[in-house]
Design an enzyme around this catalytic site. Structure first.
Site, short mmCIF file in Angstrom:
data_model
loop_
_atom_site.label_atom_id
_atom_site.label_comp_id
_atom_site.label_asym_id
_atom_site.label_seq_id
_atom_site.Cartn_x
_atom_site.Cartn_y
_atom_site.Cartn_z
N LYS A 36 0.85 -1.21 0.00
CA LYS A 36 0.00 0.00 0.00
C LYS A 36 0.88 1.25 0.00
O LYS A 36 2.09 1.17 0.30
CB LYS A 36 -0.91 -0.01 1.23
N TYR A 259 12.09 32.20 4.38
CA TYR A 259 10.84 32.89 4.74
C TYR A 259 10.92 33.48 6.15
O TYR A 259 11.37 32.80 7.08
CB TYR A 259 9.65 31.93 4.66
C1 LIG Z 1 -0.50 -1.74 6.78
C2 LIG Z 1 -1.03 -3.01 7.27
C3 LIG Z 1 -0.16 -4.08 7.56
C4 LIG Z 1 1.34 -3.96 7.47
O1 LIG Z 1 1.83 -3.34 8.62
P1 LIG Z 1 3.44 -3.24 8.89
O2 LIG Z 1 3.51 -2.87 10.31
O3 LIG Z 1 3.94 -2.18 7.98
O4 LIG Z 1 4.01 -4.56 8.59
C5 LIG Z 1 -0.73 -5.28 7.95
N1 LIG Z 1 -2.06 -5.43 8.07
C6 LIG Z 1 -2.93 -4.42 7.82
C7 LIG Z 1 -4.38 -4.65 7.97
C8 LIG Z 1 -2.44 -3.18 7.42
O5 LIG Z 1 -3.30 -2.19 7.20
#
Ligand SMILES: *Cc1c(COP(=O)(O)O)cnc(C)c1O
Length: 377
Positions: A36, A259
């Site tokens: 993601k 700035y």
């Molecule tokens: C993002 C996510 C993960 C991965 O988490 P990490 O701590 O980056 O390994 C696993 N399960 C779900 C449901 C997530 O949203």
């Protein structure tokens, strides 16, 4: 690259991390790679290609758009959308052969009807609520019957069932896990057996080997982002960020810059301008805290960090325009930047902007350059 500011993505480190994770788990555990947010800023396109070459084909994303992006790269990826997909987009899920997460009988029936019209079969994962209170089927007197009803739908196959831990403390995480497993057992007693069961993310994978079941969902650790407080595995950071000076100028004691002219030189000094800013993903609130590294030496970022540029105090060092400037990397880890910016490591990397080219390194050579704004070079 069309630009000096870039992210270097070390695919050898990625492969090393995959091996460390696989060595830590039983060989039957599926390593689901969480891609993601553009693979946590690392670039979903080439990270997915590299992982697929290492034999990983289960990819998890949060949203439908991310899943559709991944599908463009390979028809054989198994792509699980972990978030909610509104009913109006379910036909896209079917069209792109994605694996959606469902958590209601109503949506399962809607999807089943659509599949029947399309004459297709769909795999889905069910999400169960056990204590995070974000997404998932609540466990109550109807849950087993609802899941049985989904199981009996003609065009839907429940391929996976999962929950997500709040990572509060071991006792509370185990209460969640036990609640999940009790439901799984109840379902099995009713002859509803679901092939893939998964609970662990990076931290819980390290902390709770007994909870791996037959799949883990790993993001942070793949990219070498460890939780030092919560367990250590031998992983290496995949991402680093670099640039080169765009300008240098000698300024006099008392001169001000950026700035609001909020920084004032305490003595005559050499100021370097660097072509990166907060629009690239570097946190603006590192004002008065951030530093970069050139030739094994640190230089402070001075003045307000702008959208596209910032300044550093070079003191007496007349650095060459060709010199590599490390923004994130050796001795400037993501963890330190996250700490200074009052956030976590994932937020730092996942906000890396698309206008920053990604340079993929394998065996110390450039393997790909990805410049999403301009396409393939
Ligand atoms: C993002 C996510 C993960 C991965 O988490 P990490 O701590 O980056 O390994 C696993 N399960 C779900 C449901 C997530 O949203």
């Amino acid at each position: 690259m069309l630009r000096e500011t870039h992210l270097k993505i070390n695919l050898d480190h990625l492969e090393h991390n995959v091996q460390s994770i696989q060595e830590y788990c039983h060989e039957d555990v599926i390593l689901g790679a969480v891609l993601k947010a553009n693979a946590y800023g690392h670039g979903a396109k080439y990270i997915s290609k590299a992982l697929f070459d290492y034999g990983i084909d289960h990819f998890l994303v949060a949203t439908l758009v991310e899943a559709v992006e991944l599908r463009r790269y390979n028809k054989d990826y198994k792509i699980i959308v972990m978030g909610h997909t509104p009913d109006i987009y379910l036909k896209e899920v079917i069209h792109h052969q994605l694996i959606p997460t469902l958590f209601s009988l109503e949506q399962a029936i809607t999807l089943n009807d659509l599949c029947r019209k399309n004459d297709s079969q769909m795999a889905i994962h069910l999400k169960i609520e056990t204590g995070f209170n974000r997404l998932g089927m609540q466990i109550n007197d109807n849950t087993v019957n609802d899941i049985k009803a989904i199981h009996e739908l003609s065009h839907i196959h429940i391929q996976g069932i999962f929950t997500h831990l709040a990572l509060k403390d071991k006792a509370s995480d185990m209460r969640q896990f036990d609640k999940f497993m009790a439901l799984v057992t109840q379902l099995e007693n009713e002859n509803v057996s679901i092939p893939i069961k998964h609970v662990c993310d990076s931290i819980s994978m390290v902390l709770y080997p007994s909870c791996h079941l037959n799949m883990i969902r790993i993001g942070a650790l793949l990219y070498g982002l460890e939780s030092e407080e919560k367990g250590i595995l031998d992983v290496k950071p995949v991402l680093s960020m670099h640039t080169k000076l765009s300008h240098k100028k000698q300024i006099l004691k008392g001169s001000t810059l950026s700035y609001g002219n909020r920084w004032r030189a305490k003595e005559d000094t050499l100021i370097g301008t660097l072509p990166f800013g907060y629009a690239d993903g570097y946190p603006r609130n590192l004002y008065q805290k951030g530093q970069v590294k050139i030739n094994h030496k640190f230089y402070p970022i001075v003045g307000v960090i702008c959208m596209d540029q910032c300044m550093i105090d070079l003191g007496d060092d007349d650095i060459s325009f060709d010199e590599n400037v490390t923004i994130i990397g050796e001795d400037l880890p993501v963890s330190q930047i996250a700490h200074l910016a009052n956030t976590n490591k994932n937020e730092i990397v996942c906000r890396m902007a698309l206008r920053v080219p990604r340079v993929y390194i394998k065996n110390n050579e450039i393997k790909y350059i990805d410049n999403p704004l301009v396409g393939e070079i």
